[in-house]
Design a protein around this motif. Structure first.
Motif, PDB file in Angstrom:
ATOM      1  N   TYR A  67       0.657  -1.353   0.111  1.00 42.09           N
ATOM      2  CA  TYR A  67      -0.074  -0.045   0.031  1.00 42.09           C
ATOM      3  C   TYR A  67       0.963   1.124   0.072  1.00 42.09           C
ATOM      4  O   TYR A  67       0.242   2.239  -0.471  1.00 42.09           O
ATOM      5  CB  TYR A  67      -1.006  -0.286   1.222  1.00 42.09           C
ATOM      6  CG  TYR A  67      -1.840  -1.283   1.247  1.00 42.09           C
ATOM      7  CD1 TYR A  67      -2.885  -1.302   0.302  1.00 42.09           C
ATOM      8  CD2 TYR A  67      -1.559  -2.269   2.117  1.00 42.09           C
ATOM      9  CE1 TYR A  67      -3.600  -2.231  -0.194  1.00 42.09           C
ATOM     10  CE2 TYR A  67      -2.470  -3.636   2.095  1.00 42.09           C
ATOM     11  CZ  TYR A  67      -3.386  -3.552   1.140  1.00 42.09           C
ATOM     12  OH  TYR A  67      -4.153  -4.885   0.782  1.00 42.09           O
ATOM     13  N   ARG A 117       5.385  -7.794  -5.276  1.00 43.72           N
ATOM     14  CA  ARG A 117       4.618  -8.929  -5.501  1.00 43.72           C
ATOM     15  C   ARG A 117       5.515 -10.366  -5.459  1.00 43.72           C
ATOM     16  O   ARG A 117       5.170 -11.306  -5.121  1.00 43.72           O
ATOM     17  CB  ARG A 117       4.060  -8.751  -6.818  1.00 43.72           C
ATOM     18  CG  ARG A 117       2.766  -8.043  -6.787  1.00 43.72           C
ATOM     19  CD  ARG A 117       1.670  -8.247  -5.872  1.00 43.72           C
ATOM     20  NE  ARG A 117       1.953  -7.760  -4.452  1.00 43.72           N
ATOM     21  CZ  ARG A 117       1.506  -8.239  -3.377  1.00 43.72           C
ATOM     22  NH1 ARG A 117       0.523  -9.369  -3.419  1.00 43.72           N
ATOM     23  NH2 ARG A 117       2.055  -7.709  -2.161  1.00 43.72           N
ATOM     24  N   THR A 147      -3.737 -11.145  -6.599  1.00 46.39           N
ATOM     25  CA  THR A 147      -2.906 -10.275  -5.937  1.00 46.39           C
ATOM     26  C   THR A 147      -1.946  -9.186  -6.769  1.00 46.39           C
ATOM     27  O   THR A 147      -1.625  -8.370  -6.959  1.00 46.39           O
ATOM     28  CB  THR A 147      -2.101 -10.608  -4.922  1.00 46.39           C
ATOM     29  OG1 THR A 147      -0.985 -11.586  -5.481  1.00 46.39           O
ATOM     30  CG2 THR A 147      -2.954 -11.446  -3.610  1.00 46.39           C
ATOM     31  N   SER A 203      -4.203  -6.419 -10.442  1.00 45.89           N
ATOM     32  CA  SER A 203      -4.153  -4.908 -10.607  1.00 45.89           C
ATOM     33  C   SER A 203      -3.024  -4.525 -11.121  1.00 45.89           C
ATOM     34  O   SER A 203      -3.024  -3.343 -11.967  1.00 45.89           O
ATOM     35  CB  SER A 203      -4.656  -4.255  -9.025  1.00 45.89           C
ATOM     36  OG  SER A 203      -5.794  -4.829  -8.599  1.00 45.89           O
ATOM     37  N   TYR A 254      -7.534  -0.426  -8.584  1.00 47.53           N
ATOM     38  CA  TYR A 254      -7.353  -0.886  -7.248  1.00 47.53           C
ATOM     39  C   TYR A 254      -8.405  -0.663  -6.371  1.00 47.53           C
ATOM     40  O   TYR A 254      -8.307  -1.578  -5.295  1.00 47.53           O
ATOM     41  CB  TYR A 254      -6.111   0.272  -6.860  1.00 47.53           C
ATOM     42  CG  TYR A 254      -4.690  -0.563  -7.268  1.00 47.53           C
ATOM     43  CD1 TYR A 254      -4.119  -1.625  -6.443  1.00 47.53           C
ATOM     44  CD2 TYR A 254      -4.022   0.060  -8.449  1.00 47.53           C
ATOM     45  CE1 TYR A 254      -2.557  -1.960  -7.167  1.00 47.53           C
ATOM     46  CE2 TYR A 254      -2.802  -0.561  -8.994  1.00 47.53           C
ATOM     47  CZ  TYR A 254      -2.497  -1.362  -8.120  1.00 47.53           C
ATOM     48  OH  TYR A 254      -1.176  -2.014  -8.852  1.00 47.53           O
ATOM     49  N   LYS A 258     -10.244  -4.186  -7.326  1.00 45.85           N
ATOM     50  CA  LYS A 258      -9.567  -5.653  -7.250  1.00 45.85           C
ATOM     51  C   LYS A 258      -9.080  -5.615  -5.894  1.00 45.85           C
ATOM     52  O   LYS A 258      -8.657  -6.955  -5.717  1.00 45.85           O
ATOM     53  CB  LYS A 258      -8.350  -5.531  -8.376  1.00 45.85           C
ATOM     54  CG  LYS A 258      -9.041  -5.577  -9.758  1.00 45.85           C
ATOM     55  CD  LYS A 258      -9.928  -6.632 -10.186  1.00 45.85           C
ATOM     56  CE  LYS A 258      -8.841  -7.880 -10.033  1.00 45.85           C
ATOM     57  NZ  LYS A 258      -9.697  -9.072 -10.682  1.00 45.85           N
ATOM     58  N   THR A 259      -8.913  -4.572  -5.066  1.00 43.46           N
ATOM     59  CA  THR A 259      -8.179  -4.876  -3.527  1.00 43.46           C
ATOM     60  C   THR A 259      -9.082  -4.585  -2.777  1.00 43.46           C
ATOM     61  O   THR A 259      -9.850  -3.441  -2.500  1.00 43.46           O
ATOM     62  CB  THR A 259      -7.044  -3.773  -3.858  1.00 43.46           C
ATOM     63  OG1 THR A 259      -6.299  -3.899  -4.708  1.00 43.46           O
ATOM     64  CG2 THR A 259      -6.297  -4.016  -2.210  1.00 43.46           C
ATOM     65  N   LYS A 260      -9.484  -5.656  -1.920  1.00 49.42           N
ATOM     66  CA  LYS A 260     -10.545  -5.726  -1.186  1.00 49.42           C
ATOM     67  C   LYS A 260     -10.321  -4.695  -0.070  1.00 49.42           C
ATOM     68  O   LYS A 260     -11.200  -3.759   0.518  1.00 49.42           O
ATOM     69  CB  LYS A 260     -10.609  -7.179  -0.409  1.00 49.42           C
ATOM     70  CG  LYS A 260     -11.760  -7.157   0.770  1.00 49.42           C
ATOM     71  CD  LYS A 260     -11.793  -8.647   1.446  1.00 49.42           C
ATOM     72  CE  LYS A 260     -12.871  -8.817   2.373  1.00 49.42           C
ATOM     73  NZ  LYS A 260     -12.754 -10.216   3.097  1.00 49.42           N
ATOM     74  N   GLN A 261      -8.968  -4.412   0.534  1.00 50.89           N
ATOM     75  CA  GLN A 261      -8.898  -3.589   1.723  1.00 50.89           C
ATOM     76  C   GLN A 261      -8.853  -2.276   1.342  1.00 50.89           C
ATOM     77  O   GLN A 261      -9.578  -1.272   2.002  1.00 50.89           O
ATOM     78  CB  GLN A 261      -7.244  -3.829   1.943  1.00 50.89           C
ATOM     79  CG  GLN A 261      -6.846  -5.024   2.832  1.00 50.89           C
ATOM     80  CD  GLN A 261      -6.531  -6.255   1.924  1.00 50.89           C
ATOM     81  OE1 GLN A 261      -7.051  -6.358   0.572  1.00 50.89           O
ATOM     82  NE2 GLN A 261      -5.921  -7.113   2.420  1.00 50.89           N
TER      83      GLN A 261
END
Length: 319
Positions: A62, A124, A242, A245, A294, A297-300
């Motif tokens: 992040y 990544r 993961t 994105s 983002y 596609k990014t849950k958080q």
């Protein structure tokens, strides 16, 4: 002597071009541009705010996403004033110094974004291939050094081109073919030997973008090899998800960037609309689409946006 002084004064002013043939509706054309700029600014500021305020997002992935948002805004915001002054028929003029500063920021941040995408690919790679060492390899101090190195690399590499421009006489047409300043566009107006700028610019693009894209490719080769060794299909898909994105962000930057470079160098006689269209895609698409991708596609990040924009009572009822 007076004529010479007049020509020097004239050479410090350039004229931007809007959408050829559509000057009568520039006011209407400004509306979608305004919407795109607002989406980009709001989207990237939202990402930055969520990462800043949510302690659970104080992780390498992040932090790099925050860097991406900063470079997106750094690439697009320097053009806001000149673009809307042009579209709102306030003024087509832009001073030479302002033009150089504008192109310095555009090119610096575009190269910086490429470096940030390489850093995100490395992130990544470490997360998937060395998960137990993730937090020890990518410490906050190391991430900060990577960010500083990315911006220094880009700004130092682009500076010789900007310095060289200061010594060029511009005795031809002072009309630029875009609504903002690009190096490739300006050197075509110079009445001097521009071989250094052409060759240096081409070498710079080849080395920086080439090395960054090669580094990203190598990272994904190792990631894919590691993922294929995972026995569970569900875990393989989770690991690859993961990276989705980031892959989209890479394509969003590199495709317009390469397209614009090819158009400027090898399609000089193409329709001006093609040049202008490619230039605006290169400038506006990454800042607009990256936060959206983002967020989806990014849950958080998605959860943080819901907390930010959905009233707490409604959010708690849904929970």
């Amino acid at each position: 002597m007076a004529d010479f002084n007049a020509s020097i004064a004239l050479s410090t002013t350039f004229y931007l071009t809007g959408i050829p043939g559509y000057e009568a509706i520039h006011h209407w054309i400004s509306i979608p541009f305004c919407i795109l700029y607002l989406i980009g600014i709001v989207g990237n500021c939202t990402i930055l705010y969520i990462v800043w305020t949510d302690p659970s997002l104080h992780e390498p992935m992040y932090y790099f996403l925050a860097m991406l948002s900063l470079t997106d805004m750094g690439m697009s915001l320097p053009t806001v004033v000149s673009l809307f002054r042009l579209l709102w028929s306030i003024s087509r003029e832009i001073e030479f110094n302002t033009c150089v500063i504008q192109m310095f920021f555009i090119h610096t941040f575009s190269f910086t974004e490429s470096a940030v995408l390489l850093a995100m690919a490395f992130d990544r790679y470490v997360a998937i291939c060395y998960p137990l060492r993730y937090s020890t390899i990518l410490t906050p101090q190391r991430i900060a050094k990577i960010g500083v190195a990315a911006i220094l690399r880009s700004s130092l590499c682009i500076t010789p081109l900007m310095i060289r421009l200061a010594y060029f006489p511009f005795c031809r047409s002072h009309v630029l073919s875009h609504s903002y300043c690009l190096h490739q566009d300006m050197i075509r107006l110079a009445c001097a030997d521009i071989k250094f700028n052409v060759i240096y610019g081409l070498v710079l693009i080849t080395i920086l973008w080439g090395l960054d894209s090669l580094g990203i490719l190598v990272s994904y080769i190792f990631i894919l090899r590691s993922v294929l060794s995972i026995a569970s299909r569900k875990e393989r898909l989770k690991a690859l998800n993961t990276c989705a994105s980031h892959i989209c962000a890479v394509l969003i930057l590199y495709v317009p960037m390469i397209g614009l470079s090819l158009v400027h160098r090898f399609a000089k006689h193409a329709s001006p609309l093609i040049h202008i269209f490619m230039a605006h895609i290169y400038l506006l698409v990454p800042p607009v689409l990256n936060p959206i991708i983002y967020s989806v596609k990014t849950k958080q990040i998605r959860t943080g946006i819901i907390r930010l924009f959905v009233p707490k009572k409604i959010h708690s009822m849904r929970g």
